[in-house]
Design an enzyme around this catalytic site. Structure first.
Site, PDB file in Angstrom:
ATOM      1  N   HIS A 212      -9.927   5.688   0.620  1.00 16.72           N
ATOM      2  CA  HIS A 212     -11.297   5.046   0.744  1.00 16.72           C
ATOM      3  C   HIS A 212     -11.567   4.732   2.263  1.00 16.72           C
ATOM      4  O   HIS A 212     -10.858   4.612   3.034  1.00 16.72           O
ATOM      5  CB  HIS A 212     -11.234   3.903  -0.173  1.00 16.72           C
ATOM      6  CG  HIS A 212     -10.223   2.726   0.212  1.00 16.72           C
ATOM      7  ND1 HIS A 212      -9.067   2.673  -0.192  1.00 16.72           N
ATOM      8  CD2 HIS A 212     -10.238   1.616   1.272  1.00 16.72           C
ATOM      9  CE1 HIS A 212      -8.067   1.572   0.346  1.00 16.72           C
ATOM     10  NE2 HIS A 212      -8.941   0.963   1.124  1.00 16.72           N
TER      11      HIS A 212
ATOM     12  N   SER B 282      -3.012   3.246  -2.009  1.00 13.46           N
ATOM     13  CA  SER B 282      -4.142   2.695  -1.392  1.00 13.46           C
ATOM     14  C   SER B 282      -4.131   2.982   0.168  1.00 13.46           C
ATOM     15  O   SER B 282      -3.196   2.654   0.445  1.00 13.46           O
ATOM     16  CB  SER B 282      -4.532   1.418  -1.788  1.00 13.46           C
ATOM     17  OG  SER B 282      -5.655   1.038  -1.184  1.00 13.46           O
TER      18      SER B 282
ATOM     19  N   CYS C   9       0.861  -1.133   0.003  1.00 14.51           N
ATOM     20  CA  CYS C   9       0.082   0.071  -0.193  1.00 14.51           C
ATOM     21  C   CYS C   9       0.723   1.188  -0.037  1.00 14.51           C
ATOM     22  O   CYS C   9       0.644   2.150  -0.827  1.00 14.51           O
ATOM     23  CB  CYS C   9      -0.899  -0.026   1.202  1.00 14.51           C
ATOM     24  SG  CYS C   9      -2.087  -1.432   1.140  1.00 14.51           S
TER      25      CYS C   9
ATOM     26  N   ASN D 172       0.114   4.028   9.132  1.00  9.66           N
ATOM     27  CA  ASN D 172       1.088   4.532   8.208  1.00  9.66           C
ATOM     28  C   ASN D 172       1.603   5.685   8.499  1.00  9.66           C
ATOM     29  O   ASN D 172       2.799   6.147   8.285  1.00  9.66           O
ATOM     30  CB  ASN D 172       0.299   4.418   6.767  1.00  9.66           C
ATOM     31  CG  ASN D 172       0.100   2.850   6.404  1.00  9.66           C
ATOM     32  OD1 ASN D 172      -0.637   2.756   5.554  1.00  9.66           O
ATOM     33  ND2 ASN D 172       0.712   1.977   6.830  1.00  9.66           N
TER      34      ASN D 172
ATOM     35  N   ASP E 196      -6.759   2.520   3.642  1.00  5.59           N
ATOM     36  CA  ASP E 196      -7.748   2.316   4.187  1.00  5.59           C
ATOM     37  C   ASP E 196      -7.775   3.085   5.371  1.00  5.59           C
ATOM     38  O   ASP E 196      -6.867   3.086   6.237  1.00  5.59           O
ATOM     39  CB  ASP E 196      -7.880   0.705   4.888  1.00  5.59           C
ATOM     40  CG  ASP E 196      -8.765   0.647   5.862  1.00  5.59           C
ATOM     41  OD1 ASP E 196      -9.484   1.423   6.261  1.00  5.59           O
ATOM     42  OD2 ASP E 196      -8.538  -0.481   6.550  1.00  5.59           O
TER      43      ASP E 196
ATOM     44  N   ALA F 154     -10.824  -6.062   6.389  1.00  4.27           N
ATOM     45  CA  ALA F 154     -11.192  -6.624   5.071  1.00  4.27           C
ATOM     46  C   ALA F 154      -9.889  -6.918   4.498  1.00  4.27           C
ATOM     47  O   ALA F 154      -8.799  -6.455   4.759  1.00  4.27           O
ATOM     48  CB  ALA F 154     -11.557  -5.622   4.292  1.00  4.27           C
TER      49      ALA F 154
END
Length: 279
Positions: free
Chosen positions: A222, A182, A161, A192, A184, A278
């Site tokens: 997202h 990407s 990611c 992060n 989350d 997820a």
């Protein structure tokens, strides 16, 4: 209110109000609890900027900051892809992606540990090359590490990611720009943003530079649909002053840092919020 809380809430609000749903598509991600598709709302190309007058960590919920640093050490210091190494630190956040051989394949630390850079007639890995170049060639515009290796993406349990860092030395200050393909926002982003700021502080300390600006870029930004309700609760919570991150000033070698060399002082935060994973 911290710089991070303010920027984080702004992005979450934008995603919830204006994000585009992927429910019309068959998605890769599934809910770990029941195996059903894990859909998202998303926006693209967001940037967070920090002047490093404070450590970027959320105060609207408790962030497991020691776990975030341990994961960072696993990837950047051990350069490991072995989930058992992380388990030995008491961390199990990668267990869902562990393959039969106990690793996450050719992802993350595996890429940093590959000796594919030439330095003084020897082959060294990306981390050692970066540390050497920052000290000995500070004006270079090539201080980059890369985890996105197209030749080995199929050999990774999960493609990275956060995949790139770029470092700049200007007027004796070490600046860091991070790129995530990407993020989350409920689970990945708070980890992060904090851990790569810790990395910046570690490398600034061992290379002898002052701390500069920190920039975190996100491609697909997202929120998973099952996270929306708790994120709305989180945005309404009281915000606190940023804590102080203490890093042992006696450590002068990047590979000598241990988790005991970090303390988060006066970290006031809201209660922990649970967000389903997820995979």
């Amino acid at each position: 209110m911290t710089q991070f809380d303010k920027q984080y809430n702004s992005i979450i609000k934008d995603i919830i109000n204006n994000g585009i749903s992927d429910e019309e598509f068959d998605v890769r991600t599934k809910w770990d609890s029941d195996g059903t598709p894990a859909h998202t709302l998303s926006v693209i190309s967001k940037q967070m900027r920090f002047d490093n007058s404070e450590v970027p960590i959320l105060t609207t919920k408790k962030v497991a900051w020691k776990t975030a640093i341990k994961e960072l050490l696993w990837i950047w210091q051990l350069k490991s892809n072995d989930v058992n190494d992380l388990n030995m630190m008491g961390v199990h956040i990668w267990d869902q992606w562990k393959q039969e051989d106990g690793t996450i394949g050719h992802a993350y630390g595996f890429q940093l540990g590959k000796k594919n850079r030439s330095l003084n007639g020897e082959k060294v890995d990306q981390v050692d090359y970066l540390l050497h170049q920052l000290k000995n060639n500070p004006s270079s515009r090539r201080h980059i590490t890369m985890l996105w290796n197209p030749d080995e993406l199929d050999a990774m349990a999960l493609t990275p990611c956060v995949y790139e860092t770029q470092w700049y030395v200007k007027h004796g200050k070490l600046h860091l720009e991070v790129r995530a393909r990407s993020n989350d926002m409920a689970l990945g982003n708070p980890f992060n943003v904090f851990q790569y700021n810790v990395l910046q502080r570690m490398i600034a300390q061992v290379t002898g530079y002052e701390l500069g600006e920190y920039i975190f870029n996100i491609g697909d930004c997202h929120v998973y649909t099952r996270h929306i309700d708790n994120l709305k609760i989180q945005m309404e919570r009281e915000q606190f002053e940023a804590p102080e991150l203490w890093i042992n000033p006696e450590v002068k070698d990047f590979y000598d840092f241990t988790i005991d060399d970090f303390k988060l002082i006066n970290y006031k935060h809201g209660d922990k919020l649970l967000f389903e994973v997820a995979v």
